[in-house]
Design an enzyme around this catalytic site. Structure first.
Site, short mmCIF file in Angstrom:
data_model
loop_
_atom_site.label_atom_id
_atom_site.label_comp_id
_atom_site.label_asym_id
_atom_site.label_seq_id
_atom_site.Cartn_x
_atom_site.Cartn_y
_atom_site.Cartn_z
N GLU A 291 0.82 -1.22 0.00
CA GLU A 291 0.00 0.00 0.00
C GLU A 291 0.85 1.27 0.00
O GLU A 291 0.48 2.26 -0.63
CB GLU A 291 -0.97 0.01 1.18
CG GLU A 291 -2.23 -0.84 0.95
CD GLU A 291 -2.02 -2.32 1.20
OE1 GLU A 291 -0.91 -2.69 1.64
OE2 GLU A 291 -2.95 -3.10 0.95
N HIS B 108 -11.64 -5.01 9.49
CA HIS B 108 -12.36 -4.93 8.22
C HIS B 108 -13.73 -4.28 8.43
O HIS B 108 -14.68 -4.59 7.74
CB HIS B 108 -12.59 -6.32 7.62
CG HIS B 108 -11.38 -6.93 6.96
ND1 HIS B 108 -10.27 -7.29 7.66
CD2 HIS B 108 -11.13 -7.25 5.68
CE1 HIS B 108 -9.37 -7.82 6.82
NE2 HIS B 108 -9.88 -7.79 5.60
#
Ligand SMILES: Cc1ncc(C[n+]2csc(CCOP(=O)(O)OP(=O)(O)O)c2C)c(N)n1
Lengths: 343, 325
Positions: A69, A138
């Site tokens: 990322e 999440h």
């Protein structure tokens, strides 16, 4: 001229397909757009949102990345400073934290510290929210984190039309922009989406339902809970005006202030934690601007300040829904009634 | 887990124990699939079917107090560390008797009393944490080895690189276990790296790097035992790349359209459970022994599922508990 196809006119599209249509149009109209992310190219994304785009635009412009990322977003900053328009998918907003430096310390500073001589017009597409069984890494709603950073734009589309319009606005915008989608909505029912129209600016709220008794403001998936609450309230004779905030940063204060000024009552509902959530900002600002014109204190509803548990029934204990929004709205209206009856 | 071996099988005790663990993992995950299909379990489930030898072999080489840090694909690691199947299933079902009272779920549960310090759903994030556990062990003179497991895709995450360098320069007792199943979700790792021999990266950090057949439980055990002994002796970390294949999708519901035709069938030829069973049979372990082992494991898992399903749901009134000390 080719016939009006899916790229113009009105099409019935799910939220995810509307995102796909916006990306297809951006890739077609703007040669400087590149699109990348984990599983975005060949597989077409874990939610199928980028399906077929690599086939259409080629593997040089639409590609898969390593699970890196920091590199993904840093590359976007550099590419954007060099004339490309990168659109990066960060699969879950939770994973953006791994590379937050590139958004906050890097991208957000480029224009300001160069006195406007440089810019980083990149778009990050991501999604957030809790769904049954999703774990604590999440499930977070992190819009307030990014809205706190001047220089970043943060949009949260709610409808398929929003998904299409806001993403195109983000890509066309000259600032680093985060568009936060909601995975629970990707595969929802098709809605009419008008395609091919003019590209709007990356700002602006919408009145989703007019009303006179109080204003409900929400964004993303919570908009639908607010609309459902408004429908319940209408059956009891309470007319709520519902505002789809769309862009959290920069926020459309004129639209909200006009509505709250008219109704005299405001309830904010969001899926992020209450403390330090964007609802707190709204409450503070509206109370400041409309002091004396409100008929009740501004109220906020959000997720109880907690981590998100995986078990669906435990999640449900924390997350506001239409019923809780309607109840808070009743209390708001009642509060004013009570006050009026005071001597 | 009980061993159903007869005395004649004694020379094979270690292998039979490994097989027993692997069978329990496989059957547990098949049960989880069933419960997921029936919607009793909800949300994302990542199964390790096909990779069982990594967990059984590694854990046989560890001490009971060595901390293990896994990814979200952690059911196998947990079971191999001795976490009861009932506690795992109850966790996935949101029950009070779940190892984390329904808060962790399939992707984030832990059971530290069994040396299982937890799953992690952020790719690569467990590796620096394992370094911290190793640092604590060194400072307290406990001689524990921290094991951190991650996938081939995770090798491209900054946290992994930083952790490997940190462990190497401090000679920390950390085993970096790369479970190379050749895919990062839907993308083959070979498509996002220049050199797919990931173990070679160890050299850059000045530590040993090795590639082993991750479907061969004995090879896994020997390799982990060797590097664990080195690490315990103060010689620092190692990177072990274990080659394997998952026989199922990345997550439950993954249709695996990205897998080339024939790949799965081929993978099944090499799968670790059938392979160990065949080897034991060839070495003379009685077919009855093997059948009894499997029947006992199936009965264990069925009992665990029954108990988990009968357990009360975690109480929503307690949902804010455990947030602060
Ligand atoms: C920081 C971060 N980025 C992306 C993801 C999404 N994601 C979850 S699993 C996965 C693939 C991991 O592949 P690999 O490391 O090879 O492990 P495997 O699943 O094969 O065991 C990805 C990209 C994530 N969880 N965390």
């Amino acid at each position: 001229m080719p016939e009006a196809s899916s790229s113009t006119g009105v099409a019935q599209l799910s939220f995810g397909k509307a995102v796909n249509a916006a990306l297809a149009r951006a890739l077609e109209d703007m040669p400087e757009v590149v699109l990348y992310g984990e599983d975005v190219g060949k597989p077409g994304g874990v939610f199928g949102v980028t399906k077929d785009l690599q086939r259409q635009a080629g593997a040089a412009r639409v590609f898969d990345t390593p699970i890196s990322e920091t590199a993904m977003l840093g590359v976007a900053v550099g590419a954007a400073m060099s004339g490309l328009r990168p659109v990066v998918e960060i699969m879950w907003i939770d994973f953006s934290l791994v590379a937050m430096d590139q958004l906050v310390n890097q991208a957000a500073n480029v224009r300001y510290v160069s006195a406007g001589r440089l810019a980083a017009p990149l778009t990050v597409r991501t999604q957030q929210g809790a769904t049954p069984g999703s774990c604590a890494q999440h499930s977070q709603n992190l819009e307030a984190l990014y809205a706190h950073i001047p220089g970043l734009r943060v949009g949260i589309p709610a409808t398929a039309q929003d998904a299409y319009d806001m993403l195109l606005a983000a890509i066309r915008c000259d600032d680093p922009t985060l568009v936060i989608e909601n995975r629970a909505m990707y595969h929802g029912d098709p809605q009419p989406v008008s395609l091919g129209g003019p590209i709007e600016d990356a700002c602006g709220a919408r009145v989703a339902r007019p009303g006179r008794d109080l204003t409900l403001v929400a964004w993303g998936a919570m908009l639908f809970q607010a609309l459902e609450a408004a429908a319940q309230l209408a059956r009891e004779g309470i007319e709520a005006e519902v505002i789809n905030a769309r862009w959290i940063a920069p926020f459309d204060w004129p639209t909200l202030l006009a509505s709250a000024g008219r109704t005299g009552r405001l309830l904010v509902a969001h899926e992020a934690n209450v403390t330090g959530g964007f609802g707190a900002e709204i409450a503070a600002r509206v109370q400041d601007e409309l002091y004396g014109r409100l008929r009740a204190p501004v109220r906020r509803l959000g997720v109880a300040d907690c981590r998100i548990p995986a078990a669906p029934h435990l999640q449900a204990a924390l997350i506001p829904d239409a019923g809780r929004i309607a109840q808070a709205a009743r209390e708001l209206v009642g509060e004013q009634r009570d006050r009026r009856t005071q001597p | 887990m009980s061993l159903v071996a007869t005395s004649g099988d004694a020379p094979f005790a270690r292998e039979l124990a490994a097989l027993d663990t692997m069978l329990h993992i496989r059957l547990l995950e098949e049960k989880i699939t069933e419960l997921r299909k029936a919607q009793s379990i909800q949300g994302s489930i990542h199964l390790c079917i096909g990779q069982e030898a990594i967990y059984a072999g590694s854990c046989q080489a560890l001490r009971a107090d060595d901390p293990v840090f896994s990814t979200y694909r952690g059911h196998g690691w947990a079971l191999a560390r001795g976490v009861p199947a009932q506690g795992i299933l109850a966790e996935l079902l949101g029950r009070e008797s779940g190892v984390c009272r329904g808060r962790g779920g399939s992707a984030m549960f832990s059971a530290a009393d069994h040396g299982f310090y937890g799953e992690n759903s952020i790719v690569g994030a467990g590796a620096p944490i394992a370094c911290g556990a190793a640092l604590a062990s060194v400072l307290r003179g406990e001689e524990r080895v921290a094991l951190t497991a991650f996938g081939d895709g995770a090798m491209n995450q900054g946290a992994i690189h930083e952790a490997m360098n940190f462990a190497a320069y401090r000679d920390l007792p950390v085993l970096f276990i790369c479970e190379n199943n050749t895919y990062a979700e839907l993308t083959p790792v070979a498509e996002t790296v220049r050199d797919a021999e990931l173990h070679k990266r160890a050299a850059a950090y000045g530590m040993p790097g090795e590639r082993v057949d991750g479907n061969d439980v004995a090879a896994v055990r020997d390799c982990v035992a060797h590097h664990a002994a080195r690490a315990r002796g103060g010689q620092g970390p190692a990177l072990i790349e274990m080659m394997t294949q998952r026989l199922v999708g990345h997550y439950y519901g993954d249709l695996q359209g990205y897998r080339p035709r024939g790949e799965l069938a081929e993978a099944r030829q090499r799968e670790p459970i059938a392979r160990l069973r065949q080897r034991l049979a060839a070495d003379g372990v009685a077919a009855d022994t093997l059948a009894a082992l499997e029947a006992a494991a199936a009965a264990d898992i069925a009992r665990a599922a029954e108990a988990a399903l009968a357990a009360p749901l975690a109480d929503p009134a307690t949902v804010m508990e455990h947030l602060y000390a």
